[in-house]
Design a protein around this motif. Sequence first.
Motif, mmCIF file in Angstrom:
data_model
loop_
_atom_site.group_PDB
_atom_site.id
_atom_site.type_symbol
_atom_site.label_atom_id
_atom_site.label_comp_id
_atom_site.label_asym_id
_atom_site.label_seq_id
_atom_site.Cartn_x
_atom_site.Cartn_y
_atom_site.Cartn_z
ATOM 1 N N PHE A 1 -62.125 37.126 93.484
ATOM 2 C CA PHE A 1 -62.862 38.371 93.726
ATOM 3 C C PHE A 1 -62.412 39.447 92.745
ATOM 4 O O PHE A 1 -61.215 39.666 92.547
ATOM 5 N N GLN A 2 -63.361 40.087 92.102
ATOM 6 C CA GLN A 2 -63.068 41.192 91.184
ATOM 7 C C GLN A 2 -63.738 42.460 91.721
ATOM 8 O O GLN A 2 -64.968 42.553 91.732
ATOM 9 N N PRO A 3 -62.938 43.435 92.175
ATOM 10 C CA PRO A 3 -63.535 44.670 92.708
ATOM 11 C C PRO A 3 -64.158 45.504 91.600
ATOM 12 O O PRO A 3 -63.910 45.281 90.407
ATOM 13 N N SER A 4 -64.950 46.444 92.025
ATOM 14 C CA SER A 4 -65.587 47.355 91.068
ATOM 15 C C SER A 4 -64.529 48.166 90.332
ATOM 16 O O SER A 4 -63.583 48.672 90.927
ATOM 17 N N THR A 5 -64.665 48.279 89.011
ATOM 18 C CA THR A 5 -63.691 49.013 88.195
ATOM 19 C C THR A 5 -64.105 50.451 87.914
ATOM 20 O O THR A 5 -63.291 51.264 87.506
ATOM 21 N N SER A 6 -65.379 50.762 88.141
ATOM 22 C CA SER A 6 -65.863 52.121 87.882
ATOM 23 C C SER A 6 -67.101 52.380 88.721
ATOM 24 O O SER A 6 -67.783 51.436 89.140
ATOM 25 N N PRO A 7 -67.421 53.653 88.984
ATOM 26 C CA PRO A 7 -68.613 53.969 89.780
ATOM 27 C C PRO A 7 -69.867 53.383 89.146
ATOM 28 O O PRO A 7 -70.055 53.458 87.921
ATOM 29 N N GLY A 8 -70.693 52.778 89.957
ATOM 30 C CA GLY A 8 -71.927 52.187 89.459
ATOM 31 C C GLY A 8 -71.781 50.748 89.010
ATOM 32 O O GLY A 8 -72.780 50.078 88.743
ATOM 33 N N THR A 9 -70.533 50.284 88.893
ATOM 34 C CA THR A 9 -70.306 48.893 88.498
ATOM 35 C C THR A 9 -70.066 48.065 89.751
ATOM 36 O O THR A 9 -69.137 48.359 90.508
ATOM 37 N N PRO A 10 -70.868 47.056 89.980
ATOM 38 C CA PRO A 10 -70.706 46.273 91.226
ATOM 39 C C PRO A 10 -69.477 45.363 91.164
ATOM 40 O O PRO A 10 -69.021 44.976 90.079
ATOM 41 N N SER A 11 -68.969 45.070 92.328
ATOM 42 C CA SER A 11 -67.911 44.061 92.400
ATOM 43 C C SER A 11 -68.548 42.682 92.207
ATOM 44 O O SER A 11 -69.755 42.523 92.348
ATOM 45 N N ARG A 12 -67.723 41.688 91.920
ATOM 46 C CA ARG A 12 -68.263 40.350 91.715
ATOM 47 C C ARG A 12 -67.224 39.296 92.088
ATOM 48 O O ARG A 12 -66.024 39.593 92.171
ATOM 49 N N THR A 13 -67.696 38.093 92.315
ATOM 50 C CA THR A 13 -66.829 36.961 92.619
ATOM 51 C C THR A 13 -67.020 35.899 91.547
ATOM 52 O O THR A 13 -68.147 35.443 91.315
ATOM 53 N N LEU A 14 -65.924 35.526 90.888
ATOM 54 C CA LEU A 14 -65.954 34.487 89.874
ATOM 55 C C LEU A 14 -65.505 33.167 90.503
ATOM 56 O O LEU A 14 -64.716 33.150 91.439
ATOM 57 N N ILE A 15 -66.004 32.067 89.977
ATOM 58 C CA ILE A 15 -65.682 30.738 90.510
ATOM 59 C C ILE A 15 -64.981 29.919 89.439
ATOM 60 O O ILE A 15 -65.486 29.764 88.324
ATOM 61 N N ASP A 16 -63.810 29.400 89.779
ATOM 62 C CA ASP A 16 -63.064 28.491 88.906
ATOM 63 C C ASP A 16 -63.170 27.085 89.507
ATOM 64 O O ASP A 16 -62.662 26.823 90.595
ATOM 65 N N TYR A 17 -63.821 26.164 88.785
ATOM 66 C CA TYR A 17 -64.068 24.814 89.293
ATOM 67 C C TYR A 17 -62.932 23.835 88.976
ATOM 68 O O TYR A 17 -63.070 22.645 89.234
ATOM 69 N N ASN A 18 -61.827 24.323 88.426
ATOM 70 C CA ASN A 18 -60.715 23.415 88.121
ATOM 71 C C ASN A 18 -60.237 22.657 89.363
ATOM 72 O O ASN A 18 -59.868 21.498 89.294
ATOM 73 N N ARG A 19 -60.215 23.346 90.505
ATOM 74 C CA ARG A 19 -59.710 22.741 91.737
ATOM 75 C C ARG A 19 -60.756 21.891 92.438
ATOM 76 O O ARG A 19 -60.432 21.029 93.267
ATOM 77 N N ALA A 20 -62.026 22.123 92.131
ATOM 78 C CA ALA A 20 -63.119 21.431 92.825
ATOM 79 C C ALA A 20 -63.014 19.927 92.606
ATOM 80 O O ALA A 20 -62.922 19.450 91.473
ATOM 81 N N GLY A 21 -63.002 19.179 93.691
ATOM 82 C CA GLY A 21 -62.963 17.725 93.602
ATOM 83 C C GLY A 21 -61.576 17.125 93.571
ATOM 84 O O GLY A 21 -61.435 15.896 93.551
ATOM 85 N N SER A 22 -60.525 17.969 93.547
ATOM 86 C CA SER A 22 -59.163 17.431 93.574
ATOM 87 C C SER A 22 -58.948 16.678 94.881
ATOM 88 O O SER A 22 -59.522 17.012 95.916
ATOM 89 N N ALA A 23 -58.100 15.666 94.812
ATOM 90 C CA ALA A 23 -57.878 14.811 95.985
ATOM 91 C C ALA A 23 -56.976 15.510 96.993
ATOM 92 O O ALA A 23 -55.859 15.923 96.666
ATOM 93 N N LEU A 24 -57.469 15.651 98.209
ATOM 94 C CA LEU A 24 -56.701 16.214 99.314
ATOM 95 C C LEU A 24 -56.449 15.141 100.366
ATOM 96 O O LEU A 24 -57.221 14.194 100.492
ATOM 97 N N VAL A 25 -55.391 15.325 101.112
ATOM 98 C CA VAL A 25 -55.208 14.560 102.338
ATOM 99 C C VAL A 25 -55.176 15.576 103.478
ATOM 100 O O VAL A 25 -54.517 16.616 103.375
ATOM 101 N N GLU A 26 -55.977 15.334 104.507
ATOM 102 C CA GLU A 26 -55.984 16.212 105.676
ATOM 103 C C GLU A 26 -55.279 15.502 106.824
ATOM 104 O O GLU A 26 -55.640 14.383 107.191
ATOM 105 N N ILE A 27 -54.261 16.167 107.358
ATOM 106 C CA ILE A 27 -53.471 15.621 108.466
ATOM 107 C C ILE A 27 -53.824 16.410 109.716
ATOM 108 O O ILE A 27 -53.626 17.630 109.764
#
Length: 577
Positions: A207-233
């Motif tokens: 999440f990147q908050p707004s840095t100045s008035p009139g500039t919207p906040s935004r959410t960036l996505i990093d796919y490096n972790r997507a698909g990594s192998a997890l084990v759920e216990i």
Amino acid sequence: MPPAIPALRGTRPLKLRSPSHWICPSCFNRAARSLTSATEPSSGLPAAATLAFANQTLERKKDTESKGTDRKWEVTVGLEIHAQLNAKRKLFSYAATSFNAPPNSRVAPFDAAIPGIQPKLNLPTILPALRAAVALECRINRRSTFDRKHYFYKDQPNGYQITQFYHPFASDGRLVLNELDGLGVSESVEIGIKQVQMEQDTAKSIFQPSTSPGTPSRTLIDYNRAGSALVEIITTPSLKSSKHAAACLRKIQSILKASNAAVDGMEKGGIRCDVNVSIQQKGVPGLGQRVEIKNLNSIKAVQESIDAEVKRQILVRENGGEIQGETRGWDAVKGQSKKLRDKEGEVDYRYMPDAELAPLIIDESLIEHIKSTLPPLPDQILTELMNEPFSLTLKDARTMVDLDDGARVNYYKGIYDNLSKRLGSKSASKHLGKLVGNWTLHELGGRLSSNFIAWSDNPIRATQMADLLYNLQDGSLTAANAKQVLDILIDSKNPKITVAEVMVEHDLATESTSGEDSELIKLASGIIAEYPNKAELVRSKKKPNLKNFFIGNLMKATGGKVNVQVCKEVIEKIFSA
């Protein structure tokens, strides 16, 4: 001897001959039968009561009134622990796994949900998952399958997560908590492991908050972790307090590390935990409505969130309200949880078998191979360190095991083995194991911490440390001067420098003398004369322990070059004259 890597295979991919071949009505019937009771109505809790509870949580005060009401309620907790497996590649793509790579630099087409790309199971990812399941005493199911869990979120590019809902690869495990885990001497709690399943990780939202008035906040996505192998216990709902939940999580984390199954612990983001909490009046059968708290990233957060949720649910129930089945998030700063959404059920996720992935068949010889090559687990290591010849206290043994993924245990054993060989028959003493433990944990560990040196960058080799303690044991170094030598070795950062060279260069070797040395007796007599009042208290036997004061001052006066036993002998001789 078992084969190096016995058979582990996937059967031939199944062709979807008809809509009902994999996706059949019975799948949904099974999900429907497993549903819990319908979501209960909202609490209707007065706003003033809610505000009062929030204030209590924020101030972190012990509520004596709620202590009395706790006796009426039974707490039930279950854990869902997600750990990233120690695998070089992702679960269903060729992309490498990484914690620190530049954003979106470890992404294969399947991870980004490019249309037409099919998953392909990376078989090596099964090995760390099997190590985890065997270490948790689970039954390994010879045949397991993969399912799709559907939900839409920005960090889930496919619109579904591949997991193992219907037929996981491991189930019916157990974990025993006892004194080694911080419980009472005669206290023992057995925790059931309902199942262990493999699944994909999601992408990471930034999440990147707004840095100045009139500039919207935004959410960036990093796919490096997507698909990594997890084990759920997934544990059974058999934990009865936040203390037991914290101990259970701590033990599972240490087992995952010791078995080389997980990449990192909670402190580095390699393990995340969800907790399910419910309360029920004592004597009333069944469990209360459970509430899930998501994405807890520390053992402290797990314990605090459970305590806060129990208090919240008691307050709701005792004010005439009902507990809603919901998913909540934890705010560690405020010390309270907040509602994220209503609790989803199995039908909400539309679980269905993944027709693009064949069942996984695990050969029995592979299971036997994993069992025979599993490293020692934390309880085994603790017991070994507490027994002869090491004879460490539980506290020191626990610290040794918990630190640095076991590296400090190996370092400690290396010093002890080297030192015991050199000392021979003199090493047959409980004192030696405790001495090595003290210098490994406290003297060396404390100095590394104060100098902001990570254990992985420890400049002192085990052989250097053994040499230092050998000189301390045979009287060539006093304890004070041994500490000086250690400081010099750390500052030099030269692994080739020897303890003997430091002793000669800095004139730190113990002087050969005895309690009959006239110069030493004269020096001691002068020190005693400087403190006539203290000396009189020793002679009158009102405070005989003040002799230690004079022994310390005599050692200081000699520059730490005279053995403490010799200094003690001189002081004793003067006072007994």
